[in-house]
Design an enzyme around this catalytic site. Structure first.
Site, PDB file in Angstrom:
ATOM      1  N   CYS A  78      33.596  31.456  56.391  1.00  9.07           N
ATOM      2  CA  CYS A  78      33.745  30.231  55.596  1.00  9.07           C
ATOM      3  C   CYS A  78      34.778  29.329  56.266  1.00  9.07           C
ATOM      4  O   CYS A  78      35.829  29.806  56.698  1.00  9.07           O
ATOM      5  CB  CYS A  78      34.190  30.597  54.179  1.00  9.07           C
ATOM      6  SG  CYS A  78      34.667  29.206  53.160  1.00  9.07           S
ATOM      7  N   CYS A  82      40.666  26.202  51.379  1.00  7.57           N
ATOM      8  CA  CYS A  82      41.120  26.189  49.985  1.00  7.57           C
ATOM      9  C   CYS A  82      42.352  27.072  49.820  1.00  7.57           C
ATOM     10  O   CYS A  82      42.905  27.163  48.724  1.00  7.57           O
ATOM     11  CB  CYS A  82      40.004  26.672  49.060  1.00  7.57           C
ATOM     12  SG  CYS A  82      39.673  28.445  49.213  1.00  7.57           S
ATOM     13  N   CYS A  85      41.582  32.552  51.062  1.00  6.00           N
ATOM     14  CA  CYS A  85      41.479  33.719  51.950  1.00  6.00           C
ATOM     15  C   CYS A  85      41.725  33.279  53.386  1.00  6.00           C
ATOM     16  O   CYS A  85      40.798  32.994  54.131  1.00  6.00           O
ATOM     17  CB  CYS A  85      40.128  34.415  51.785  1.00  6.00           C
ATOM     18  SG  CYS A  85      38.713  33.328  51.576  1.00  6.00           S
ATOM     19  N   CYS A 164      31.930  31.418  47.367  1.00  2.00           N
ATOM     20  CA  CYS A 164      33.006  32.031  48.150  1.00  2.00           C
ATOM     21  C   CYS A 164      32.580  33.397  48.670  1.00  2.00           C
ATOM     22  O   CYS A 164      31.910  34.158  47.964  1.00  2.00           O
ATOM     23  CB  CYS A 164      34.244  32.170  47.266  1.00  2.00           C
ATOM     24  SG  CYS A 164      35.592  33.050  48.063  1.00  2.00           S
ATOM     25  N   GLN A 288      41.427  44.967  37.201  1.00  2.05           N
ATOM     26  CA  GLN A 288      41.504  44.790  38.658  1.00  2.05           C
ATOM     27  C   GLN A 288      40.248  44.120  39.207  1.00  2.05           C
ATOM     28  O   GLN A 288      39.137  44.455  38.800  1.00  2.05           O
ATOM     29  CB  GLN A 288      41.685  46.149  39.337  1.00  2.05           C
ATOM     30  CG  GLN A 288      43.024  46.804  39.055  1.00  2.05           C
ATOM     31  CD  GLN A 288      44.154  46.285  39.932  1.00  2.05           C
ATOM     32  OE1 GLN A 288      44.041  45.259  40.591  1.00  2.05           O
ATOM     33  NE2 GLN A 288      45.268  46.980  39.923  1.00  2.05           N
ATOM     34  N   TYR A 317      53.889  49.131  31.597  1.00  8.74           N
ATOM     35  CA  TYR A 317      52.969  48.050  31.981  1.00  8.74           C
ATOM     36  C   TYR A 317      51.529  48.573  31.975  1.00  8.74           C
ATOM     37  O   TYR A 317      50.799  48.451  32.958  1.00  8.74           O
ATOM     38  CB  TYR A 317      53.291  47.492  33.376  1.00  8.74           C
ATOM     39  CG  TYR A 317      54.672  46.900  33.553  1.00  8.74           C
ATOM     40  CD1 TYR A 317      54.976  45.660  33.023  1.00  8.74           C
ATOM     41  CD2 TYR A 317      55.648  47.576  34.279  1.00  8.74           C
ATOM     42  CE1 TYR A 317      56.242  45.108  33.204  1.00  8.74           C
ATOM     43  CE2 TYR A 317      56.912  47.026  34.468  1.00  8.74           C
ATOM     44  CZ  TYR A 317      57.210  45.802  33.927  1.00  8.74           C
ATOM     45  OH  TYR A 317      58.448  45.246  34.100  1.00  8.74           O
ATOM     46  N   GLU A 338      53.054  48.128  26.678  1.00 16.55           N
ATOM     47  CA  GLU A 338      52.676  46.838  27.282  1.00 16.55           C
ATOM     48  C   GLU A 338      53.112  45.729  26.330  1.00 16.55           C
ATOM     49  O   GLU A 338      53.005  45.873  25.103  1.00 16.55           O
ATOM     50  CB  GLU A 338      51.156  46.803  27.493  1.00 16.55           C
ATOM     51  CG  GLU A 338      50.557  45.471  27.840  1.00 16.55           C
ATOM     52  CD  GLU A 338      51.026  44.954  29.186  1.00 16.55           C
ATOM     53  OE1 GLU A 338      51.589  43.852  29.214  1.00 16.55           O
ATOM     54  OE2 GLU A 338      50.831  45.654  30.200  1.00 16.55           O
ATOM     55  N   ASP A 386      53.374  50.044  36.964  1.00 13.33           N
ATOM     56  CA  ASP A 386      52.543  49.108  37.738  1.00 13.33           C
ATOM     57  C   ASP A 386      52.925  47.683  37.310  1.00 13.33           C
ATOM     58  O   ASP A 386      52.221  47.033  36.546  1.00 13.33           O
ATOM     59  CB  ASP A 386      51.068  49.392  37.458  1.00 13.33           C
ATOM     60  CG  ASP A 386      50.130  48.506  38.293  1.00 13.33           C
ATOM     61  OD1 ASP A 386      50.639  47.724  39.133  1.00 13.33           O
ATOM     62  OD2 ASP A 386      48.907  48.586  38.100  1.00 13.33           O
ATOM     63  N   CYS A 413      52.043  45.471  43.807  1.00 13.63           N
ATOM     64  CA  CYS A 413      51.258  44.465  44.529  1.00 13.63           C
ATOM     65  C   CYS A 413      52.150  43.583  45.392  1.00 13.63           C
ATOM     66  O   CYS A 413      51.710  42.559  45.892  1.00 13.63           O
ATOM     67  CB  CYS A 413      50.455  43.610  43.534  1.00 13.63           C
ATOM     68  SG  CYS A 413      51.484  42.767  42.325  1.00 13.63           S
TER      69      CYS A 413
END
Length: 456
Positions: A78, A82, A85, A164, A288, A317, A338, A386, A413
């Site tokens: 692509c 934007c 990625c 995308c 996820q 979490y 949570e 997490d 993450c």
């Protein structure tokens, strides 16, 4: 002492050799030791660069022309800029190497854990079409509806970029069909300049295993014009659609969804499976976006937790109970906490859906709930955490270590905040055993990790 100027000036054109990558995937070249960060350049390459910014200690450049190419350079699938990625120009093996190094550097420079083993990153067999959720803005051009992502650092929609390469392919088809039907029915796009119009965003979620589809139509208005005709056409085109939701967002805001949602066709939830566990997913559920890699991540977390049938687990979490329910398959008891009430409601539904009776879920801030649990005599064998990108609250790290579980499993993450928190946990009596990076977001600079810590 006179202030030392940068060896390059803004708008100057230079030739640069690239020797490294930043954690965002920008090429790094140096002029007399002064680093320049250049998007889309790779180590081992040489090119002409225009200096776009020259700070005292580092600068930024724009790649004008390559005079020497890396064997790791590939043609992007692509060409839209934007910013979603930004690693498509590099081979997948180089992407994985870059992320592996990012984690290693964080362990060494931030956590000061030079000797901890960072295992080889778990990549994907096919690093495209993995996303099971997308939120696409709607605009208007020459009286026609357009959909697509915003151009980098702007709110200008790049037309027809809803196809995308990281999305599940059926998502692209659904977004395009919604746009075309809405266009034909004369439904106006929302205009954020004058806060008028109707359709703001189209959100689509899919179940990887079940093939279920949910469509969420976000409008400024309380009513969705031509609602029945739109739903009828859409659901006849896509028989896997199980839910169509109308979300109302009256506010002048960048936040996509408003507070009010109503199901206008089908069910409130779609379903998906990760391993043996089935999850009910609502319009606002956190789930996820890469279920293939999520299974690998959770399997590793379960391995690191090393749970016995007499063990008690706390999942801080816990979200909609994804990790909790995985752990409940092995544990005597799991307690999830949570701060988002809707997530806890979903977690309870998911436990019931799977016939899991040894998991309990509570609304609250983990750093406040856990000390209370300790006062009640709850002594967990394992704590799983997490957190969001900002990492764990200092009070939560304190609460975790004061409970003295024999093991902590940290899912992260963000390698930087992970490394910061590992340093705190090390200083409070835990030993980092192993770090496993997982590539959850191919074609982007993000990397997920799961870490095992044992009580010293």
């Amino acid at each position: 002492m006179a202030k030392q100027n940068a060896p390059v000036e803004k708008n100057e054109t230079i030739t640069l050799n690239f020797e490294d990558l930043t954690h965002e995937g920008n090429g790094v070249g140096k002029i007399n030791g002064y680093p320049l960060f250049v998007p889309e350049a790779l180590p081992g390459e040489e090119g002409k660069v225009k200096v776009v910014k020259a700070n005292k200690n580092f600068g930024f450049g724009k790649l004008l022309e390559l005079t020497k190419e890396s064997p790791d350079r590939i043609e992007p699938v692509c060409h839209v800029h934007c910013n979603g990625c930004g690693l498509q120009h590099m081979s997948y093996s180089l992407q994985l190497e870059m992320k592996q190094n990012q984690v290693k550097n964080a362990m060494k420079k931030i956590a000061h854990l030079e000797h901890v083993q960072v295992l080889p990153i778990i990549g994907m067999d096919d690093p495209l079409h993995y996303r099971n959720k997308v939120q696409i803005p709607v605009g208007e051009k020459n009286g026609e509806l357009i959909t697509g992502f915003y151009q980098k650092r702007s709110h200008r929609i790049i037309e027809n970029t809803e196809t995308c390469v990281t999305h599940n392919e059926v998502i692209n088809d659904v977004v395009k069909t919604v746009r075309d039907i809405a266009n034909r029915l004369g439904i106006q796009a929302y205009n954020e300049q004058d806060h008028k119009g109707v359709l703001r965003h189209i959100m689509v979620r899919t179940g990887e295993e079940t093939k279920d589809i949910m469509v969420v139509l976000v409008t400024r208005t309380d009513k969705l014009p031509h609602q029945d005709e739109l739903v009828k056409e859409l659901t006849s085109e896509f028989p896997h659609i199980k839910s169509v939701v109308h979300n109302v967002n009256h506010k002048r805001t960048n936040v996509i969804m408003g507070d009010e949602s109503k199901v206008i066709w089908g069910d409130e939830y779609i379903h998906d499976k990760i391993g043996e566990i089935t999850f009910a997913i609502s319009a606002k559920s956190f789930y996820q976006v890469n279920p293939t890699q999520t299974k690998k991540l959770y399997d590793k977390a379960l391995e690191y937790a090393d749970i016995g049938t007499k063990d008690t687990v706390i999942d801080a979490y816990c979200g909609i109970g994804t990790i909790s329910l995985f752990m409940a398959q092995k544990a005597r008891k799991v307690y999830g906490v949570e701060v988002v009430p809707e997530a806890i409601s979903d977690a309870k539904k998911n436990a019931k859906l799977n016939g899991i009776t040894n998991a309990e879920f509570y609304v609250g801030e983990a750093e406040k709930v856990m000390p209370w649990w300790k006062m009640q005599g709850l002594n967990p064998d394992v704590i799983v955490v997490d957190p969001p990108r900002k990492g764990c609250d200092e009070e939560l790290l304190k609460a975790m270590t004061e409970m003295k579980p024999k093991r902590i499993v940290y899912v992260s993450c963000n390698p930087s905040t992970l490394a910061r928190d590992l340093r705190v946990l090390e200083d409070r009596g835990y030993a980092t055993q192993e770090v496993q990076p997982v590539d959850m977001f191919p074609q982007t600079g993000h990397v997920e990790c799961v870490v095992q810590l044992d009580l010293k």
